[in-house]
Design a protein around this motif. Structure first.
Motif, PDB file in Angstrom:
ATOM      1  N   SER A 143     -16.053  62.084   0.493  1.00  0.00           N
ATOM      2  CA  SER A 143     -15.733  62.200   2.103  1.00  0.00           C
ATOM      3  C   SER A 143     -13.725  61.697   1.705  1.00  0.00           C
ATOM      4  N   ALA A 144     -14.291  61.305   2.669  1.00  0.00           N
ATOM      5  CA  ALA A 144     -12.226  60.842   3.614  1.00  0.00           C
ATOM      6  C   ALA A 144     -12.242  59.714   3.166  1.00  0.00           C
ATOM      7  N   GLY A 145     -11.476  59.049   1.950  1.00  0.00           N
ATOM      8  CA  GLY A 145     -10.960  57.798   1.968  1.00  0.00           C
ATOM      9  C   GLY A 145     -12.431  57.726   0.529  1.00  0.00           C
ATOM     10  N   SER A 146     -12.781  55.966   0.629  1.00  0.00           N
ATOM     11  CA  SER A 146     -13.682  55.982  -0.254  1.00  0.00           C
ATOM     12  C   SER A 146     -14.711  56.225  -0.588  1.00  0.00           C
ATOM     13  N   SER A 147     -15.089  56.912   1.016  1.00  0.00           N
ATOM     14  CA  SER A 147     -16.875  56.760   1.494  1.00  0.00           C
ATOM     15  C   SER A 147     -17.074  58.183   1.336  1.00  0.00           C
ATOM     16  N   TYR A 148     -18.540  58.676   1.714  1.00  0.00           N
ATOM     17  CA  TYR A 148     -18.696  59.615   0.885  1.00  0.00           C
ATOM     18  C   TYR A 148     -20.002  60.402   2.066  1.00  0.00           C
ATOM     19  N   ASP A 149     -20.680  61.205   1.953  1.00  0.00           N
ATOM     20  CA  ASP A 149     -21.084  62.216   2.259  1.00  0.00           C
ATOM     21  C   ASP A 149     -22.675  62.535   1.935  1.00  0.00           C
ATOM     22  N   LEU A 150     -23.803  61.794   2.516  1.00  0.00           N
ATOM     23  CA  LEU A 150     -25.681  62.479   1.832  1.00  0.00           C
ATOM     24  C   LEU A 150     -25.771  63.839   2.361  1.00  0.00           C
ATOM     25  N   ALA A 151     -26.625  65.030   1.283  1.00  0.00           N
ATOM     26  CA  ALA A 151     -26.825  66.075   2.115  1.00  0.00           C
ATOM     27  C   ALA A 151     -28.234  66.338   1.104  1.00  0.00           C
ATOM     28  N   SER A 152     -29.284  66.102   1.493  1.00  0.00           N
ATOM     29  CA  SER A 152     -30.490  66.976   0.989  1.00  0.00           C
ATOM     30  C   SER A 152     -31.364  68.149   1.841  1.00  0.00           C
ATOM     31  N   LEU A 153     -31.991  69.747   1.337  1.00  0.00           N
ATOM     32  CA  LEU A 153     -31.914  70.020   2.199  1.00  0.00           C
ATOM     33  C   LEU A 153     -33.303  70.106   2.520  1.00  0.00           C
ATOM     34  N   ALA A 154     -33.602  70.677   3.692  1.00  0.00           N
ATOM     35  CA  ALA A 154     -34.963  69.658   4.260  1.00  0.00           C
ATOM     36  C   ALA A 154     -34.952  71.547   4.438  1.00  0.00           C
ATOM     37  N   TYR A 155     -36.562  72.219   4.227  1.00  0.00           N
ATOM     38  CA  TYR A 155     -37.798  73.157   4.296  1.00  0.00           C
ATOM     39  C   TYR A 155     -38.874  73.206   5.050  1.00  0.00           C
ATOM     40  N   ASN A 156     -39.179  73.864   6.164  1.00  0.00           N
ATOM     41  CA  ASN A 156     -40.471  73.842   6.803  1.00  0.00           C
ATOM     42  C   ASN A 156     -41.322  74.855   6.035  1.00  0.00           C
ATOM     43  N   PRO A 157     -42.603  75.013   5.371  1.00  0.00           N
ATOM     44  CA  PRO A 157     -43.332  76.361   4.232  1.00  0.00           C
ATOM     45  C   PRO A 157     -43.903  76.846   5.462  1.00  0.00           C
ATOM     46  N   ILE A 183     -37.258  70.813  13.067  1.00  0.00           N
ATOM     47  CA  ILE A 183     -37.201  71.893  12.393  1.00  0.00           C
ATOM     48  C   ILE A 183     -38.025  72.554  12.460  1.00  0.00           C
ATOM     49  N   LEU A 184     -37.607  74.705  12.760  1.00  0.00           N
ATOM     50  CA  LEU A 184     -38.711  75.098  13.039  1.00  0.00           C
ATOM     51  C   LEU A 184     -39.345  75.637  11.530  1.00  0.00           C
ATOM     52  N   PRO A 185     -40.215  76.297  12.341  1.00  0.00           N
ATOM     53  CA  PRO A 185     -41.228  76.846  11.332  1.00  0.00           C
ATOM     54  C   PRO A 185     -40.499  78.032  10.424  1.00  0.00           C
ATOM     55  N   GLN A 186     -40.206  78.018   9.278  1.00  0.00           N
ATOM     56  CA  GLN A 186     -39.456  78.505   7.968  1.00  0.00           C
ATOM     57  C   GLN A 186     -38.278  78.469   8.264  1.00  0.00           C
ATOM     58  N   GLU A 187     -37.782  77.591   9.251  1.00  0.00           N
ATOM     59  CA  GLU A 187     -36.796  76.740   8.594  1.00  0.00           C
ATOM     60  C   GLU A 187     -35.835  76.353   7.480  1.00  0.00           C
ATOM     61  N   LYS A 188     -34.767  76.061   7.192  1.00  0.00           N
ATOM     62  CA  LYS A 188     -34.225  75.809   6.209  1.00  0.00           C
ATOM     63  C   LYS A 188     -32.648  75.076   7.086  1.00  0.00           C
ATOM     64  N   LYS A 189     -32.400  73.516   6.447  1.00  0.00           N
ATOM     65  CA  LYS A 189     -31.665  73.212   7.124  1.00  0.00           C
ATOM     66  C   LYS A 189     -30.991  71.462   6.409  1.00  0.00           C
ATOM     67  N   TYR A 190     -29.974  70.893   6.317  1.00  0.00           N
ATOM     68  CA  TYR A 190     -29.678  69.880   5.614  1.00  0.00           C
ATOM     69  C   TYR A 190     -29.499  68.682   6.727  1.00  0.00           C
ATOM     70  N   LEU A 191     -30.591  67.650   6.194  1.00  0.00           N
ATOM     71  CA  LEU A 191     -30.463  65.541   6.357  1.00  0.00           C
ATOM     72  C   LEU A 191     -28.813  65.630   6.060  1.00  0.00           C
ATOM     73  N   THR A 192     -28.157  64.860   6.622  1.00  0.00           N
ATOM     74  CA  THR A 192     -27.120  64.417   6.723  1.00  0.00           C
ATOM     75  C   THR A 192     -26.668  62.807   7.161  1.00  0.00           C
ATOM     76  N   ALA A 193     -26.139  62.686   6.356  1.00  0.00           N
ATOM     77  CA  ALA A 193     -25.650  61.385   6.541  1.00  0.00           C
ATOM     78  C   ALA A 193     -23.773  61.079   6.185  1.00  0.00           C
ATOM     79  N   PHE A 194     -23.223  60.579   7.427  1.00  0.00           N
ATOM     80  CA  PHE A 194     -21.905  60.750   6.837  1.00  0.00           C
ATOM     81  C   PHE A 194     -20.866  59.697   6.623  1.00  0.00           C
ATOM     82  N   LEU A 195     -19.875  60.020   5.690  1.00  0.00           N
ATOM     83  CA  LEU A 195     -18.697  58.356   5.253  1.00  0.00           C
ATOM     84  C   LEU A 195     -19.603  57.052   5.465  1.00  0.00           C
ATOM     85  N   HIS A 196     -20.311  57.243   3.639  1.00  0.00           N
ATOM     86  CA  HIS A 196     -21.256  55.850   3.794  1.00  0.00           C
ATOM     87  C   HIS A 196     -20.623  55.286   3.100  1.00  0.00           C
ATOM     88  N   THR A 197     -20.668  53.893   2.902  1.00  0.00           N
ATOM     89  CA  THR A 197     -19.298  53.605   1.825  1.00  0.00           C
ATOM     90  C   THR A 197     -20.622  52.911   1.322  1.00  0.00           C
TER      91      THR A 197
END
Length: 311
Positions: free
Chosen positions: A115-129, A155-169
């Motif tokens: 991400s910006a500078g020396s920071s980074y973002d975290l993302a993990s894909l979640a799914y509700n079966p 998270i809705l039924p059958q939805e896929k979405k990312y869980l995120t955290a931004f600008l982590h150092t």
């Protein structure tokens, strides 16, 4: 000269006397006439009443005898079988409850994205079966033993979405994982879950078009990108909040992620979004996915024309 018998003239004389009777304090003519009519026909009325009761009672008696015979023929055996089933039936087990309950959310590996500078973002894909279970929860990332701040999510039924955290150092580690806490499952009503797919499709009908990524900043040595897109609310509902997940991919891999929230997004409205995205995204393909909490009644804005949310 033949004189009429006394009893043959008693009734006419009585009727004539009733007609000429003028009540002072006693019964009226009508009451005396009805009393005479009743006395003369009481035996006949009694026989009619007995006949009516016999007509009504015979079918009831026949039905009662039939029910008694049926019970001796089959009912006793059915009662014995029911008693046996109650004694031998197994109780509700933990496995039964688990099968009836929701399946766990599927959480994918954590992507660590520059991400910006020396920071980074975290993302993990979640799914509700689940087909008829909606979940709300808190999540955080555990990076090298340190936990990020907890964030609420749904998270809705059958939805896929990312869980995120931004600008982590801090130090990047491959052992970064997602931690879910306070998971609250809500089972949708049977009537609603029979057509839940259509309900979700109708209420999340948000179209995204004209996605454009401007990398001119990166070409000048600045890790800044400009992202444009248009979002239209095609659903018949007004929402206080509508989230949009922006995913940048190159070669099938996620290289960047962002999240944007529209507020007061009205039915039939088209909004143009322009955001600055600090990341190296040259040549990336951008996907914009809306996510709306349609099962939170507080997320609906009432229409001014009436008390409901639907047009």
């Amino acid at each position: 000269m033949i004189m009429p018998k006394k009893e043959e003239t008693a009734a006419p004389k009585l009727n004539n006397n009733l007609k000429s009777y003028q009540p002072v304090e006693g019964p009226t003519n009508w009451q005396l006439s009805f009393g005479l009519w009743w006395v003369q026909r009481r035996a006949l009325l009694r026989r009619v009443l007995i006949g009516v009761m016999a007509v009504v009672s015979l079918p009831l008696l026949a039905y009662g005898l039939y029910g008694l015979g049926y019970y001796f023929y089959q009912g006793i055996l059915a009662d014995r079988q029911l008693a046996y089933n109650l004694v031998t039936a197994t109780g509700i087990t933990h496995d039964f409850i688990v099968r009836r309950g929701p399946q766990n959310l599927t959480i994918g590996p954590v992507n660590i994205l520059s991400s910006a500078g020396s920071s980074y973002d975290l993302a993990s894909l979640a799914y509700n079966p689940n087909n008829n279970w909606y979940a709300s929860f808190d999540y955080s990332f555990i990076v090298g033993g340190n936990k990020t701040a907890a964030q609420p999510e749904f998270i809705l039924p059958q939805e896929k979405k990312y869980l995120t955290a931004f600008l982590h150092t801090g130090v990047r580690t491959a052992t970064t994982v997602v931690s879910l806490t306070d998971i609250r499952w809500q089972r949708l009503a049977v009537k609603e879950s029979e057509d839940i797919g259509q309900t979700i499709k109708e209420r999340t009908d948000i179209s995204v078009s004209d996605i454009k990524l401007d990398n001119s900043g990166a070409e000048r040595g600045l890790p800044i990108n400009s992202l444009y897109f248009r979002a239209r609310n095609n659903s018949p509902y007004n929402y206080w909040e509508a989230d949009f997940y922006l995913v940048a991919q190159a070669g099938g891999n996620v290289i960047g992620i962002n999240k944007y929230r529209l507020e007061k997004f009205y039915s039939g409205e088209t909004r143009t979004v322009n955001i600055q995205w600090p990341a190296k995204l040259s040549g990336a393909q951008i996907t914009v996915s809306p996510s709306i909490n349609i099962f939170d009644p507080d997320n609906y804005i009432d229409f001014e024309l009436g008390p409901g949310q639907e047009k």
